[in-house]
Design a protein around this motif. Structure first.
Motif, PDB file in Angstrom:
ATOM      1  N   GLY A   1       1.415 -48.513 -64.258  1.00 36.40           N
ATOM      2  CA  GLY A   1       0.139 -47.828 -64.145  1.00 36.40           C
ATOM      3  C   GLY A   1      -0.006 -46.885 -62.982  1.00 36.40           C
ATOM      4  N   SER A   2       0.952 -46.888 -62.054  1.00 40.07           N
ATOM      5  CA  SER A   2       0.858 -45.998 -60.897  1.00 40.07           C
ATOM      6  C   SER A   2       2.248 -45.504 -60.527  1.00 40.07           C
ATOM      7  CB  SER A   2       0.239 -46.725 -59.698  1.00 40.07           C
ATOM      8  OG  SER A   2       1.140 -47.697 -59.190  1.00 40.07           O
ATOM      9  N   PRO A   3       2.333 -44.339 -59.891  1.00 44.19           N
ATOM     10  CA  PRO A   3       3.655 -43.825 -59.504  1.00 44.19           C
ATOM     11  C   PRO A   3       4.414 -44.767 -58.575  1.00 44.19           C
ATOM     12  CG  PRO A   3       2.014 -42.073 -59.403  1.00 44.19           C
ATOM     13  CD  PRO A   3       1.257 -43.347 -59.648  1.00 44.19           C
ATOM     14  N   ALA A   4       3.717 -45.400 -57.629  1.00 43.72           N
ATOM     15  CA  ALA A   4       4.387 -46.305 -56.691  1.00 43.72           C
ATOM     16  C   ALA A   4       4.953 -47.521 -57.413  1.00 43.72           C
ATOM     17  CB  ALA A   4       3.414 -46.734 -55.594  1.00 43.72           C
ATOM     18  N   THR A   5       4.181 -48.082 -58.321  1.00 42.33           N
ATOM     19  CA  THR A   5       4.646 -49.246 -59.070  1.00 42.33           C
ATOM     20  C   THR A   5       5.779 -48.866 -60.012  1.00 42.33           C
ATOM     21  OG1 THR A   5       2.509 -50.337 -58.921  1.00 42.33           O
ATOM     22  CG2 THR A   5       3.941 -51.031 -60.716  1.00 42.33           C
ATOM     23  N   ARG A   6       5.696 -47.693 -60.570  1.00 38.43           N
ATOM     24  CA  ARG A   6       6.758 -47.215 -61.461  1.00 38.43           C
ATOM     25  C   ARG A   6       8.088 -47.134 -60.720  1.00 38.43           C
ATOM     26  NH1 ARG A   6       6.345 -41.560 -65.009  1.00 38.43           N
ATOM     27  NH2 ARG A   6       7.892 -42.150 -66.612  1.00 38.43           N
ATOM     28  N   LEU A   7       8.075 -46.548 -59.537  1.00 41.10           N
ATOM     29  CA  LEU A   7       9.288 -46.409 -58.748  1.00 41.10           C
ATOM     30  C   LEU A   7       9.816 -47.776 -58.309  1.00 41.10           C
ATOM     31  CD1 LEU A   7      11.367 -44.653 -57.294  1.00 41.10           C
ATOM     32  CD2 LEU A   7       9.766 -44.463 -55.374  1.00 41.10           C
ATOM     33  N   ARG A   8       8.917 -48.642 -57.833  1.00 40.48           N
ATOM     34  CA  ARG A   8       9.335 -49.965 -57.367  1.00 40.48           C
ATOM     35  C   ARG A   8       9.922 -50.782 -58.512  1.00 40.48           C
ATOM     36  NH1 ARG A   8       6.845 -54.700 -57.579  1.00 40.48           N
ATOM     37  NH2 ARG A   8       4.855 -53.775 -58.191  1.00 40.48           N
ATOM     38  N   ALA A   9       9.315 -50.726 -59.681  1.00 37.37           N
ATOM     39  CA  ALA A   9       9.815 -51.503 -60.814  1.00 37.37           C
ATOM     40  C   ALA A   9      11.207 -51.034 -61.225  1.00 37.37           C
ATOM     41  CB  ALA A   9       8.847 -51.399 -61.982  1.00 37.37           C
ATOM     42  N   ARG A  10      11.423 -49.747 -61.252  1.00 42.37           N
ATOM     43  CA  ARG A  10      12.755 -49.223 -61.581  1.00 42.37           C
ATOM     44  C   ARG A  10      13.800 -49.782 -60.612  1.00 42.37           C
ATOM     45  NH1 ARG A  10      11.457 -42.773 -61.831  1.00 42.37           N
ATOM     46  NH2 ARG A  10      10.367 -42.662 -63.841  1.00 42.37           N
ATOM     47  N   GLU A  11      13.454 -49.724 -59.321  1.00 45.09           N
ATOM     48  CA  GLU A  11      14.394 -50.186 -58.293  1.00 45.09           C
ATOM     49  C   GLU A  11      14.668 -51.670 -58.427  1.00 45.09           C
ATOM     50  OE1 GLU A  11      12.386 -48.958 -54.770  1.00 45.09           O
ATOM     51  OE2 GLU A  11      13.221 -46.912 -54.813  1.00 45.09           O
ATOM     52  N   ARG A  12      13.623 -52.469 -58.660  1.00 40.03           N
ATOM     53  CA  ARG A  12      13.793 -53.913 -58.735  1.00 40.03           C
ATOM     54  C   ARG A  12      14.566 -54.328 -59.983  1.00 40.03           C
ATOM     55  NH1 ARG A  12      14.796 -57.058 -56.026  1.00 40.03           N
ATOM     56  NH2 ARG A  12      13.481 -58.844 -56.602  1.00 40.03           N
ATOM     57  N   VAL A  13      14.325 -53.660 -61.114  1.00 40.28           N
ATOM     58  CA  VAL A  13      15.100 -53.968 -62.314  1.00 40.28           C
ATOM     59  C   VAL A  13      16.580 -53.766 -62.039  1.00 40.28           C
ATOM     60  CG1 VAL A  13      15.652 -53.160 -64.653  1.00 40.28           C
ATOM     61  CG2 VAL A  13      13.273 -53.552 -64.014  1.00 40.28           C
ATOM     62  N   HIS A  14      16.915 -52.640 -61.430  1.00 42.36           N
ATOM     63  CA  HIS A  14      18.320 -52.351 -61.126  1.00 42.36           C
ATOM     64  C   HIS A  14      18.887 -53.372 -60.143  1.00 42.36           C
ATOM     65  CE1 HIS A  14      21.498 -49.030 -60.134  1.00 42.36           C
ATOM     66  NE2 HIS A  14      22.017 -50.072 -60.759  1.00 42.36           N
ATOM     67  N   GLU A  15      18.136 -53.685 -59.087  1.00 44.30           N
ATOM     68  CA  GLU A  15      18.611 -54.631 -58.079  1.00 44.30           C
ATOM     69  C   GLU A  15      18.847 -56.017 -58.670  1.00 44.30           C
ATOM     70  OE1 GLU A  15      16.226 -52.597 -54.287  1.00 44.30           O
ATOM     71  OE2 GLU A  15      15.531 -54.488 -55.175  1.00 44.30           O
ATOM     72  N   ILE A  16      17.925 -56.484 -59.494  1.00 48.68           N
ATOM     73  CA  ILE A  16      18.055 -57.818 -60.085  1.00 48.68           C
ATOM     74  C   ILE A  16      19.253 -57.878 -61.024  1.00 48.68           C
ATOM     75  CG2 ILE A  16      16.949 -59.399 -61.733  1.00 48.68           C
ATOM     76  CD1 ILE A  16      14.281 -58.658 -60.321  1.00 48.68           C
ATOM     77  N   LEU A  17      19.435 -56.848 -61.821  1.00 47.85           N
ATOM     78  CA  LEU A  17      20.578 -56.813 -62.728  1.00 47.85           C
ATOM     79  C   LEU A  17      21.894 -56.824 -61.956  1.00 47.85           C
ATOM     80  CD1 LEU A  17      19.271 -54.173 -65.285  1.00 47.85           C
ATOM     81  CD2 LEU A  17      19.536 -56.622 -65.703  1.00 47.85           C
ATOM     82  N   GLU A  18      21.979 -56.015 -60.932  1.00 50.14           N
ATOM     83  CA  GLU A  18      23.202 -55.963 -60.122  1.00 50.14           C
ATOM     84  C   GLU A  18      23.445 -57.297 -59.419  1.00 50.14           C
ATOM     85  OE1 GLU A  18      25.530 -53.791 -59.807  1.00 50.14           O
ATOM     86  OE2 GLU A  18      24.749 -51.902 -60.587  1.00 50.14           O
ATOM     87  N   GLY A  19      22.383 -57.866 -58.860  1.00 49.03           N
ATOM     88  CA  GLY A  19      22.526 -59.116 -58.127  1.00 49.03           C
ATOM     89  C   GLY A  19      22.949 -60.264 -59.015  1.00 49.03           C
ATOM     90  N   LEU A  20      22.338 -60.385 -60.177  1.00 47.35           N
ATOM     91  CA  LEU A  20      22.703 -61.463 -61.087  1.00 47.35           C
ATOM     92  C   LEU A  20      24.089 -61.243 -61.677  1.00 47.35           C
ATOM     93  CD1 LEU A  20      19.304 -62.111 -62.859  1.00 47.35           C
ATOM     94  CD2 LEU A  20      20.564 -63.687 -61.397  1.00 47.35           C
ATOM     95  N   GLY A  21      24.455 -59.967 -61.881  1.00 45.02           N
ATOM     96  CA  GLY A  21      25.809 -59.698 -62.334  1.00 45.02           C
ATOM     97  C   GLY A  21      26.821 -60.218 -61.328  1.00 45.02           C
ATOM     98  N   ALA A  22      26.579 -59.923 -60.048  1.00 45.61           N
ATOM     99  CA  ALA A  22      27.486 -60.393 -58.999  1.00 45.61           C
ATOM    100  C   ALA A  22      27.496 -61.918 -58.925  1.00 45.61           C
ATOM    101  CB  ALA A  22      27.069 -59.798 -57.651  1.00 45.61           C
ATOM    102  N   ALA A  23      26.323 -62.529 -59.073  1.00 45.00           N
ATOM    103  CA  ALA A  23      26.239 -63.985 -58.999  1.00 45.00           C
ATOM    104  C   ALA A  23      27.027 -64.661 -60.114  1.00 45.00           C
ATOM    105  CB  ALA A  23      24.784 -64.425 -59.048  1.00 45.00           C
ATOM    106  N   HIS A  24      27.137 -63.994 -61.248  1.00 43.77           N
ATOM    107  CA  HIS A  24      27.863 -64.550 -62.395  1.00 43.77           C
ATOM    108  C   HIS A  24      29.280 -63.998 -62.498  1.00 43.77           C
ATOM    109  CE1 HIS A  24      24.660 -66.766 -64.668  1.00 43.77           C
ATOM    110  NE2 HIS A  24      23.902 -66.069 -63.851  1.00 43.77           N
ATOM    111  N   ARG A  25      29.708 -63.236 -61.499  1.00 39.97           N
ATOM    112  CA  ARG A  25      31.039 -62.641 -61.469  1.00 39.97           C
ATOM    113  C   ARG A  25      31.234 -61.600 -62.573  1.00 39.97           C
ATOM    114  NH1 ARG A  25      34.951 -66.200 -62.719  1.00 39.97           N
ATOM    115  NH2 ARG A  25      33.462 -67.601 -63.730  1.00 39.97           N
ATOM    116  N   ALA A  26      30.123 -61.014 -63.029  1.00 41.42           N
ATOM    117  CA  ALA A  26      30.172 -59.969 -64.047  1.00 41.42           C
ATOM    118  C   ALA A  26      29.875 -58.617 -63.406  1.00 41.42           C
ATOM    119  CB  ALA A  26      29.157 -60.266 -65.142  1.00 41.42           C
ATOM    120  N   THR A  27      30.172 -57.561 -64.119  1.00 45.07           N
ATOM    121  CA  THR A  27      29.796 -56.229 -63.665  1.00 45.07           C
ATOM    122  C   THR A  27      28.681 -55.701 -64.564  1.00 45.07           C
ATOM    123  OG1 THR A  27      31.460 -55.148 -65.047  1.00 45.07           O
ATOM    124  CG2 THR A  27      32.101 -55.745 -62.793  1.00 45.07           C
TER     125      THR A  27
END
Length: 392
Positions: free
Chosen positions: A263-289
């Motif tokens: 609903g807002s530009p700030a939330t839009r940017l933060r959500a994009r960043e967090r989705v990417h960070e969580i995916l990367e982090g969980l990939g590393a935690a599971h030894r996946a890329t």
């Protein structure tokens, strides 16, 4: 000069016929060639000329009033694409194309805007200024038609833009509108999770891409549930997951896809960043890329307050006090946001909910129906609002 507000009975019948033809013959985003040709023929049959191709499979036509002089121009948008859904509505004029359906009401939008254009063309001596009617393809999928309308310059000389959407949550006969943010922004993303195959009896010898992907699906929901203020609109949805094959093999690849609605530009940017960070982090935690691709979609629709009041007043004048209701916005997205980002705009919703007609199912549902009694209300409101927005 008095302006006739009523659509002729013959035109109402023709509007419904146009809607039903489009419903029987739906086309997906950026494939609307038959729809484009049909609408062109209908407009030409009314004597309209100088019809312009828009965004590949769309059309636009200008109707200039002769009831005085005005250099103001307003745009009216109708989206025309359908969805990849197998229809189960049960109507006699159901889709003739397997797996494709007008489950979002764009056939109704196109028919109402066609009727409004025809009505104003027939009564062009009752207004001054120009109304540009845009039959826009590809509201549902990239490349989005709304973006292309802006890129092709169709709004460069426009003073205001008007959009309409049928609303199965609002009863037939009502019109809902309010000023300010009215839909959410939308981005889409694709993810490839890569692990290592192994025998299902010996998972320790591989990297389970399915296990990693399942953790990702669960954890992404915490961006909304635990990282976002409840009064700050955000929806993160995983809408597709594909991977694996044999019963006895650990999957080495899983594909995910999803959307971020904000609903807002700030939330839009933060959500994009967090989705990417969580995916990367969980990939590393599971030894996946993880391979992550985000496609920026439409901005939010933001209604101009004065235009929203104009819609409200017009609806009440045409159909009686209380016709217009100040309903809140939708968490859905619409590429009319590109219009409202460019020019003062208003996007209003037309109630179609009628239990007796079976018009009770939500948008994008295989049993979705439109109460056609609402179409006259929508078309007459469009025509009146367009004229009012010209300053008549």
């Amino acid at each position: 000069m008095p302006r006739p507000d009523q659509l002729a009975a013959e035109l109402v019948a023709r509007m419904i016929a146009v809607r039903r033809h489009l419903h029987v013959n739906p086309e997906l985003s950026n494939e609307e060639a038959e729809t484009q040709a049909y609408l062109r023929a209908q407009l030409e049959a009314e004597g309209l000329a100088d019809i312009r191709d828009v965004a590949g499979c769309g059309l636009s036509v200008d109707i200039a009033g002769t009831g005085g002089f005005s250099n103001r121009k307003v745009a009216v948008r109708a989206d025309i694409d359908a969805l990849p859904i197998e229809e189960r509505s049960g109507v006699a004029f159901s889709s003739a194309k397997p797996g494709v359906m007008h489950a979002c009401g764009h056939d109704a939008h196109a028919a109402m805007v066609f009727a409004a254009a025809t009505h104003l063309h027939r009564h062009r001596d009752s207004f001054a200024g120009t109304v540009r009617f845009i039959f826009q393809p590809a509201e549902e999928a990239e490349p989005l038609g709304g973006r292309r309308v802006v890129e092709e310059g169709l709004l460069d000389d426009i003073d205001a833009a008007i959009g309409i959407h049928v609303d199965p949550y609002t009863e037939t006969g009502k019109i809902s509108v309010s000023g300010g943010p009215y839909t959410l922004a939308s981005d889409i993303f694709d993810v490839i999770v890569r692990g290592t195959s192994a025998h299902a009896a010996k998972p320790a010898e591989g990297v389970d891409a399915i296990a990693a992907a399942c953790a990702m699906v669960s954890e992404l929901q915490k961006i909304v549930a635990r990282e976002t203020d409840a009064y700050d609109p955000l929806v993160v949805s995983i809408t597709g997951i594909e991977g694996g094959g044999a019963y006895n093999v650990i999957a080495d690849t899983v594909r995910l896809k999803g959307t971020i609605r904000s609903g807002s530009p700030a939330t839009r940017l933060r959500a994009r960043e967090r989705v990417h960070e969580i995916l990367e982090g969980l990939g590393a935690a599971h030894r996946a890329t993880v391979e992550f691709k985000l496609i920026e979609g439409e901005p939010p629709v933001v209604n101009d307050a004065a235009l929203a009041q104009l819609v409200s007043s017009a609806a009440d004048q045409l159909f009686g006090a209380g016709t217009s209701i100040a309903a809140p916005g939708w968490t859905a997205a619409d590429d009319f946001g590109f219009y409202s980002e460019k020019r003062p705009s208003v996007y209003f919703r037309l109630g179609i909910r009628n239990e007796a007609e079976g018009s009770i199912f939500p948008l994008h549902h295989p049993q979705f129906r439109v109460d056609e009694a609402a179409l006259k209300i929508g078309a007459e409101t469009i025509a009146k609002v367009a004229c009012e927005a010209l300053g008549v």
